[in-house]
Design a protein around this motif. Structure first.
Motif, PDB file in Angstrom:
ATOM      1  N   ARG A  90      14.799  41.344 -18.118  1.00  0.00           N
ATOM      2  CA  ARG A  90      16.024  42.058 -17.758  1.00  0.00           C
ATOM      3  C   ARG A  90      17.195  41.100 -17.803  1.00  0.00           C
ATOM      4  NH1 ARG A  90      15.663  46.684 -13.083  1.00  0.00           N
ATOM      5  NH2 ARG A  90      13.911  47.877 -13.945  1.00  0.00           N
ATOM      6  N   VAL A  91      18.323  41.597 -18.287  1.00  0.00           N
ATOM      7  CA  VAL A  91      19.573  40.825 -18.299  1.00  0.00           C
ATOM      8  C   VAL A  91      20.667  41.724 -17.748  1.00  0.00           C
ATOM      9  CG1 VAL A  91      21.271  39.628 -19.725  1.00  0.00           C
ATOM     10  CG2 VAL A  91      18.826  39.474 -20.291  1.00  0.00           C
ATOM     11  N   TYR A  92      21.490  41.162 -16.851  1.00  0.00           N
ATOM     12  CA  TYR A  92      22.551  41.943 -16.200  1.00  0.00           C
ATOM     13  C   TYR A  92      23.869  41.176 -16.284  1.00  0.00           C
ATOM     14  CZ  TYR A  92      25.433  43.777 -12.400  1.00  0.00           C
ATOM     15  OH  TYR A  92      26.465  44.273 -11.660  1.00  0.00           O
ATOM     16  N   ARG A 129      36.757  44.035 -29.697  1.00  0.00           N
ATOM     17  CA  ARG A 129      36.433  42.703 -29.172  1.00  0.00           C
ATOM     18  C   ARG A 129      35.660  42.819 -27.851  1.00  0.00           C
ATOM     19  NH1 ARG A 129      38.560  37.996 -30.858  1.00  0.00           N
ATOM     20  NH2 ARG A 129      40.079  39.224 -32.071  1.00  0.00           N
ATOM     21  N   LEU A 130      34.673  41.932 -27.667  1.00  0.00           N
ATOM     22  CA  LEU A 130      33.768  41.964 -26.522  1.00  0.00           C
ATOM     23  C   LEU A 130      34.239  41.052 -25.398  1.00  0.00           C
ATOM     24  CD1 LEU A 130      30.922  42.617 -25.239  1.00  0.00           C
ATOM     25  CD2 LEU A 130      30.096  40.578 -26.458  1.00  0.00           C
ATOM     26  N   SER A 131      34.149  41.576 -24.164  1.00  0.00           N
ATOM     27  CA  SER A 131      34.377  40.758 -22.975  1.00  0.00           C
ATOM     28  C   SER A 131      33.229  41.004 -22.013  1.00  0.00           C
ATOM     29  CB  SER A 131      35.716  41.124 -22.311  1.00  0.00           C
ATOM     30  OG  SER A 131      35.905  40.357 -21.131  1.00  0.00           O
ATOM     31  N   VAL A 132      32.475  39.933 -21.674  1.00  0.00           N
ATOM     32  CA  VAL A 132      31.307  40.082 -20.820  1.00  0.00           C
ATOM     33  C   VAL A 132      31.167  38.836 -19.946  1.00  0.00           C
ATOM     34  CG1 VAL A 132      29.761  39.158 -22.601  1.00  0.00           C
ATOM     35  CG2 VAL A 132      28.833  40.629 -20.819  1.00  0.00           C
ATOM     36  N   GLU A 133      30.827  39.019 -18.667  1.00  0.00           N
ATOM     37  CA  GLU A 133      30.691  37.898 -17.735  1.00  0.00           C
ATOM     38  C   GLU A 133      29.846  38.339 -16.544  1.00  0.00           C
ATOM     39  OE1 GLU A 133      34.773  38.593 -15.144  1.00  0.00           O
ATOM     40  OE2 GLU A 133      34.838  37.195 -16.835  1.00  0.00           O
ATOM     41  N   GLY A 134      29.515  37.363 -15.683  1.00  0.00           N
ATOM     42  CA  GLY A 134      28.736  37.661 -14.479  1.00  0.00           C
ATOM     43  C   GLY A 134      27.250  37.817 -14.766  1.00  0.00           C
ATOM     44  N   PHE A 135      26.641  36.811 -15.434  1.00  0.00           N
ATOM     45  CA  PHE A 135      25.239  36.903 -15.873  1.00  0.00           C
ATOM     46  C   PHE A 135      24.251  36.771 -14.714  1.00  0.00           C
ATOM     47  CE2 PHE A 135      21.481  34.287 -16.824  1.00  0.00           C
ATOM     48  CZ  PHE A 135      20.783  35.163 -17.656  1.00  0.00           C
ATOM     49  N   GLY A 186      19.661  37.330 -14.683  1.00  0.00           N
ATOM     50  CA  GLY A 186      18.561  37.805 -15.499  1.00  0.00           C
ATOM     51  C   GLY A 186      17.327  36.947 -15.445  1.00  0.00           C
ATOM     52  N   THR A 187      16.282  37.450 -16.078  1.00  0.00           N
ATOM     53  CA  THR A 187      15.006  36.750 -16.140  1.00  0.00           C
ATOM     54  C   THR A 187      14.817  36.039 -17.473  1.00  0.00           C
ATOM     55  OG1 THR A 187      13.950  38.772 -16.945  1.00  0.00           O
ATOM     56  CG2 THR A 187      13.939  38.391 -14.567  1.00  0.00           C
ATOM     57  N   VAL A 188      15.911  35.913 -18.242  1.00  0.00           N
ATOM     58  CA  VAL A 188      15.911  35.221 -19.518  1.00  0.00           C
ATOM     59  C   VAL A 188      17.280  34.570 -19.679  1.00  0.00           C
ATOM     60  CG1 VAL A 188      16.744  37.162 -20.904  1.00  0.00           C
ATOM     61  CG2 VAL A 188      15.171  35.507 -21.941  1.00  0.00           C
ATOM     62  N   SER A 189      17.533  33.843 -20.765  1.00  0.00           N
ATOM     63  CA  SER A 189      18.767  33.074 -20.923  1.00  0.00           C
ATOM     64  C   SER A 189      19.992  33.972 -21.120  1.00  0.00           C
ATOM     65  CB  SER A 189      18.633  32.147 -22.136  1.00  0.00           C
ATOM     66  OG  SER A 189      18.560  32.929 -23.325  1.00  0.00           O
ATOM     67  N   ASP A 190      21.185  33.366 -20.912  1.00  0.00           N
ATOM     68  CA  ASP A 190      22.471  34.047 -21.118  1.00  0.00           C
ATOM     69  C   ASP A 190      22.900  33.925 -22.581  1.00  0.00           C
ATOM     70  OD1 ASP A 190      24.932  35.256 -20.828  1.00  0.00           O
ATOM     71  OD2 ASP A 190      25.892  33.509 -19.903  1.00  0.00           O
ATOM     72  N   ALA A 191      22.063  34.352 -23.482  1.00  0.00           N
ATOM     73  CA  ALA A 191      22.389  34.217 -24.909  1.00  0.00           C
ATOM     74  C   ALA A 191      23.551  35.122 -25.314  1.00  0.00           C
ATOM     75  CB  ALA A 191      21.153  34.546 -25.752  1.00  0.00           C
ATOM     76  N   PHE A 192      23.649  36.290 -24.730  1.00  0.00           N
ATOM     77  CA  PHE A 192      24.683  37.259 -25.116  1.00  0.00           C
ATOM     78  C   PHE A 192      26.066  36.807 -24.645  1.00  0.00           C
ATOM     79  CE2 PHE A 192      26.835  41.474 -24.453  1.00  0.00           C
ATOM     80  CZ  PHE A 192      26.923  41.827 -25.794  1.00  0.00           C
ATOM     81  N   GLY A 193      26.198  36.502 -23.341  1.00  0.00           N
ATOM     82  CA  GLY A 193      27.516  36.143 -22.814  1.00  0.00           C
ATOM     83  C   GLY A 193      28.001  34.781 -23.275  1.00  0.00           C
ATOM     84  N   SER A 194      27.108  33.792 -23.306  1.00  0.00           N
ATOM     85  CA  SER A 194      27.536  32.416 -23.589  1.00  0.00           C
ATOM     86  C   SER A 194      27.997  32.225 -25.027  1.00  0.00           C
ATOM     87  CB  SER A 194      26.387  31.447 -23.286  1.00  0.00           C
ATOM     88  OG  SER A 194      25.287  31.707 -24.162  1.00  0.00           O
TER      89      SER A 194
END
Length: 476
Positions: free
Chosen positions: A363-365, A379-385, A387-395
């Protein structure tokens, strides 16, 4: 004009029949004077029969008109009270204003009921529980959202007012013309009855036949009135059925307003416009933690099954509008235009549910998720990671515009969408991509649907990407 000519023609027939009885035609300044001079010679049974027809017809009409709805009576009464020589345009304005006032009172009452039963209750509860300003602002947002929906519904019904006015004026025009003609004929028969003498030769039967035909066949009938009213009722009901009382902006609205709704396909209105709607899959069960709520709007669903395997190598316009069909076992992409409408007007959170080919679940939140307008290339804006896996999407993908094979906005000399067979918020190129093709083997180095973790790639065969409004926090 046609009806006036028919009335005149019948009057001439009466003139001919009474002068035949008298045996002479006398010239007078009034061309109908012989009629008045010889009225007493019209046979009694003709007068009685004619009066009986008119009485029966008048009684039937009164019974029909008495059964009409209260709103319809109000409109008819307002028109009847207008001056006989008033311009139709002025009558239409007056009737339309009155009908709009009725609708306005109805909508205002409905909104006041909603405010007292729902919004005010939520507001009082918030004060009683010492909620924070964020909670009160959420309650205010609910009020403003529903007010906007009620105003849109009001505008929609006022547009429908023109159709109602057309029906009202057609009915009133026919009804007033009918009543006036019957009053004139009734008055003539009463005159004849008062002046008649018995035992005169029956030479006026043709007049009776023409009069009967005129009343029964030529005058606008109550059947036409009923047809107009039925047509009006059907059109109004179609409008009411098409327009829901509450326009759900997303799945969280549906969860809040319905009693334990199951997960499934629902219709939402992200812009609040009843003409712009989209079917989505709502996850009414998954919670981020035991204290949170469900009500997720699923924007991306991938599953490597015989039902799935939808082609995600799509054009810019297709990613903007959406493709696939939400449902059990299927795959789809909710259009970026809809995602923008939802995420750009209030805070949204994002969750990924991922399954690796080795049957590992993750899970990733993200606590904040925004997609900008198409003019900004979504354009994408995402923050506040979390999860049970890495922050590959936000970082790696935060701040990136969207790229497809026919619109290259990434930071690579290549086109990342073409290389990976799917549109995404590519950088140079990716640390995760969830629109690529499914894996054909356990080779984790292949370009496929995957998520980078320290030391290896997760190769995925089941993905859910879903969003919902951020829940207000409470001050302890």
């Amino acid at each position: 004009m046609i009806m006036a000519a028919k009335v005149t023609f019948i009057s001439v027939q009466v003139f001919i029949c009474v002068t035949l009885v008298s045996g002479s035609i006398v010239t007078r300044e009034d061309p109908l004077q012989p009629v008045w001079d010889n009225l007493s010679q019209v046979p009694s049974k003709i007068l009685t029969e004619m009066q009986k027809i008119l009485n029966t017809h008048s009684t039937n009409m009164k019974e029909k008109m008495a059964s009409k709805t209260e709103v319809f009576k109000t409109v008819l009464q307002s028109v009847k009270q207008s001056k006989a020589n008033a311009q139709s345009e002025a009558e239409a304005d007056e009737s339309g204003s009155h009908l709009q006032e009725l609708m306005s009172h109805s909508l205002t009452g409905a909104f006041e009921t909603f405010y007292k039963s729902r919004v005010k209750t939520d507001y009082d509860a918030a004060l009683g529980n010492d909620d924070t300003i964020a909670s009160l602002e959420e309650t205010e947002a609910k009020l403003m959202r529903h007010l906007d929906q009620m105003l849109r519904k009001s505008d929609f019904l006022f547009d429908f007012n023109a159709t109602i006015e057309d029906h009202v004026y057609e009915v009133m025009h026919n009804d007033e013309r009918r009543q006036l003609t019957i009053r004139n004929i009734d008055g003539l028969l009463n005159d004849i009855r008062e002046r008649r003498t018995p035992n005169k030769r029956d030479v006026c039967s043709p007049v009776l036949d023409n009069l009967r035909k005129f009343i029964v066949e030529d005058l606008p009938s109550e059947q036409r009135l009923e047809e107009l009213e039925k047509d009006l009722a059907e059109k109004y009901q179609a409008v009411v059925e098409e327009l829901p009382s509450v326009l759900h902006r997303d799945c969280s609205d549906i969860l809040r307003l319905k009693q334990q709704p199951p997960s499934g396909v629902y219709t939402i209105y992200p812009t609040g416009d009843p003409e712009r709607k989209v079917n989505v899959w709502c996850d009414m069960e998954t919670k981020r933690n035991p204290e949170s709520k469900a009500g997720w709007t699923v924007m991306l669903r991938r599953r490597n099954t015989s039902i799935g395997l939808l082609n995600f190598n799509r054009s810019w316009d297709e990613y903007a509008e959406g493709f696939g069909t939400p449902g059990e076992g299927g795959e789809w992409w909710l259009g970026l235009n809809w995602v923008h409408e939802l995420t750009f007007h209030q805070p949204y959170e994002l969750m990924f549910l991922l399954r690796d080919i080795d049957v590992e679940h993750f899970r990733v939140y993200y606590s904040r998720f925004i997609v900008e307008h198409e003019s900004r290339d979504f354009r994408l804006s995402v923050e506040g990671f979390e999860g049970t896996v890495s922050d590959a999407f936000g970082s790696f993908h935060h701040g990136q515009p969207f790229t497809t094979h026919d619109r290259d906005n990434d930071n690579c000399d290549c086109n990342c969408a073409s290389n990976n067979q799917g549109g995404w918020w590519y950088n140079k190129c990716h640390r995760t991509v969830l629109t690529a093709s499914f894996p054909e083997s356990n080779d984790r180095s292949m370009k496929t649907i995957r998520w980078l973790t320290p030391g290896r790639w997760l190769v995925l065969d089941d993905v859910t990407m879903m969003m919902k409004p951020v829940e207000p926090t409470l001050q302890q």
